[in-house]
Design a protein around this motif. Structure first.
Motif: not given
Length: 98
Positions: A76-83
């Motif tokens: 979730x943290x990586x997905x939010x950073x990518x977004x």
């Protein structure tokens, strides 16, 4: 007879480059580096670096930017950073920071 002492050579640690700011025109003109930091006890935070490849300008992070998170999982943290990185790229394409 006297010896003349010449000047010592100048030591250049960081050579100056004159680079003309060049805006990016597509997603291919940017590099997004997304990862995470933290632990399950304190939560996971996204980490992000966005670079415009046309001129090497670092667009993210910048002074005063808030944390990305906390999140319950690394994914979730990586997905939010990518977004967030994609948002930065779209904003720079629309209105380049030169």
């Amino acid at each position: 007879m006297t010896q003349s002492v010449g000047k010592r050579p100048k030591l250049v640690l960081f050579p100056t480059r004159t680079m003309t700011p060049t805006p990016g025109v597509s997603d291919d003109d940017f590099q997004i580096y997304a990862s995470y930091r933290g632990s399950s006890g304190s939560g996971f935070f996204g980490t992000l670096k966005v670079v415009r490849k046309t001129d090497g300008k670092l667009l993210f992070p910048f002074d005063g930017v808030g944390d990305i998170g906390p999140f319950a999982s690394k994914a979730d943290a990586v997905a939010a950073a990518l977004e967030r990185g994609e948002q930065v790229v779209k904003a720079d394409i629309a209105q380049p920071e030169l």
